[in-house]
Design a protein around this motif. Structure first.
Motif, PDB file in Angstrom:
ATOM      1  N   LEU A  79    -122.398  -8.303   1.429  1.00  0.00           N
ATOM      2  CA  LEU A  79    -123.641  -8.919   1.998  1.00  0.00           C
ATOM      3  C   LEU A  79    -124.933  -8.440   1.620  1.00  0.00           C
ATOM      4  O   LEU A  79    -125.892  -8.934   1.682  1.00  0.00           O
ATOM      5  CB  LEU A  79    -123.469  -8.761   3.723  1.00  0.00           C
ATOM      6  N   LEU A  84    -117.144 -11.959  10.245  1.00  0.00           N
ATOM      7  CA  LEU A  84    -117.017 -12.533   8.678  1.00  0.00           C
ATOM      8  C   LEU A  84    -115.821 -11.701   8.105  1.00  0.00           C
ATOM      9  O   LEU A  84    -115.964 -10.521   7.941  1.00  0.00           O
ATOM     10  CB  LEU A  84    -118.253 -12.422   8.135  1.00  0.00           C
ATOM     11  N   ASP A  85    -115.129 -12.315   7.548  1.00  0.00           N
ATOM     12  CA  ASP A  85    -113.768 -11.951   6.610  1.00  0.00           C
ATOM     13  C   ASP A  85    -114.067 -11.841   5.347  1.00  0.00           C
ATOM     14  O   ASP A  85    -113.776 -12.643   4.506  1.00  0.00           O
ATOM     15  CB  ASP A  85    -112.498 -12.663   6.804  1.00  0.00           C
ATOM     16  N   LEU A  86    -114.966 -10.591   4.954  1.00  0.00           N
ATOM     17  CA  LEU A  86    -115.503 -10.510   3.622  1.00  0.00           C
ATOM     18  C   LEU A  86    -114.855  -9.203   3.002  1.00  0.00           C
ATOM     19  O   LEU A  86    -114.305  -8.275   3.699  1.00  0.00           O
ATOM     20  CB  LEU A  86    -116.851 -10.215   3.472  1.00  0.00           C
ATOM     21  N   LYS A 100    -115.096  -4.232   2.725  1.00  0.00           N
ATOM     22  CA  LYS A 100    -115.567  -3.841   3.892  1.00  0.00           C
ATOM     23  C   LYS A 100    -117.035  -4.557   4.252  1.00  0.00           C
ATOM     24  O   LYS A 100    -118.094  -3.724   4.849  1.00  0.00           O
ATOM     25  CB  LYS A 100    -115.933  -2.293   4.170  1.00  0.00           C
ATOM     26  N   ARG A 101    -117.337  -5.747   3.784  1.00  0.00           N
ATOM     27  CA  ARG A 101    -118.414  -6.696   3.984  1.00  0.00           C
ATOM     28  C   ARG A 101    -119.814  -6.058   3.296  1.00  0.00           C
ATOM     29  O   ARG A 101    -120.904  -6.555   3.384  1.00  0.00           O
ATOM     30  CB  ARG A 101    -118.956  -6.634   5.756  1.00  0.00           C
ATOM     31  N   ILE A 114    -121.668 -10.272  12.766  1.00  0.00           N
ATOM     32  CA  ILE A 114    -121.342 -10.100  11.375  1.00  0.00           C
ATOM     33  C   ILE A 114    -119.832  -9.609  11.128  1.00  0.00           C
ATOM     34  O   ILE A 114    -119.098  -9.867  10.122  1.00  0.00           O
ATOM     35  CB  ILE A 114    -122.110  -8.865  10.624  1.00  0.00           C
ATOM     36  N   SER A 132    -123.516 -16.704   4.668  1.00  0.00           N
ATOM     37  CA  SER A 132    -123.134 -15.896   5.437  1.00  0.00           C
ATOM     38  C   SER A 132    -123.818 -16.052   7.058  1.00  0.00           C
ATOM     39  O   SER A 132    -123.411 -15.992   7.973  1.00  0.00           O
ATOM     40  CB  SER A 132    -123.326 -14.369   4.810  1.00  0.00           C
TER      41      SER A 132
END
Length: 230
Positions: free
Chosen positions: A44, A35-37, A40-41, A32, A173
């Motif tokens: 998701l 993933l550049d989200l 801070k992700r 996970i 994702s």
């Protein structure tokens, strides 16, 4: 007292979101991490979507306290009041779904939804704000704040669109990193996973209808003519 309640909940939720971003380093699996989200992700997680929605609702509710109206049935509701009422019809089912789903799975097998590695980094108070108090606060709002519910079509459509949007984001994702954010989804075969997603959507939509029905009970004096015409 209503403005003070809205301010208090807004402050609690905002502080929780800030604390999460500032101090919590979530132990995502290495797949996970590719993933550049944003945020801070956390995007998701349905919990994050839900808490953000609650924060937005109570911010709008507070703004309505200041420049709108809390009359039970205003002849001409200000735009901010219409936005508040529509947001409530979405915030209520999402909050109750998040609470119900989290604590039900937690009771069955904690490791499927809140494994020990996560429990170690998220304070107990923050966990309850995200998964418990969201439902408590929105239920208090249901009981003590007047509103005019949108039509059934609008309320169900809002809930369906919100849940569908999250599921699409979740699947995109997954396609990028190859693992699910929730351990529960990893252990379910594809057909049971599909059943879980469908049932979750239906439950959330059902709760949206329950919210409307409960509102008609706790606010019996308002004009429900439009609901009877459905």
């Amino acid at each position: 007292m209503l403005p003070l309640f809205h301010l208090a909940v807004l402050s609690i939720n905002t502080f929780t979101l800030w604390h999460d971003q500032k101090y919590v380093d979530f132990p995502f699996r290495k797949e996970i991490l590719v993933l550049d989200l944003p945020l801070k992700r956390r995007v998701l997680m349905l919990t994050f979507w839900g808490l953000t929605l609650q924060t937005l609702y109570f911010a709008v509710a507070l703004l309505n306290d200041i420049i709108g109206t809390n009359e039970r049935s205003p002849k001409k509701a200000p735009f901010i009041r219409k936005i508040k009422d529509a947001l409530f019809s979405l915030a209520f089912p999402v909050a109750l779904y998040v609470t119900g789903a989290f604590w039900t799975i937690y009771a069955i097998d904690k490791e499927l939804i809140f494994p020990e590695v996560i429990a170690k980094v998220i304070p107990v108070w923050a966990n309850h704000v995200m998964h418990t108090f969201v439902s408590v606060f929105i239920t208090v709002e249901l009981l003590f704040a007047a509103r005019t519910y949108p039509s059934r079509k609008v309320t169900v459509s809002l809930t369906f669109t919100f849940i569908l949007g999250y599921l699409i984001y979740l699947h995109l994702s997954y396609l990028k990193c190859g693992v699910w954010i929730y351990p529960l989804l990893d252990v379910l075969p594809w057909h049971l996973r599909t059943v879980f997603f469908v049932l979750s959507t239906l439950v959330a939509m059902f709760i949206s209808i329950v919210g409307e029905k409960l509102d008609s009970i706790v606010n019996p004096k308002k004009d429900n003519a439009k609901h009877k015409k459905r």
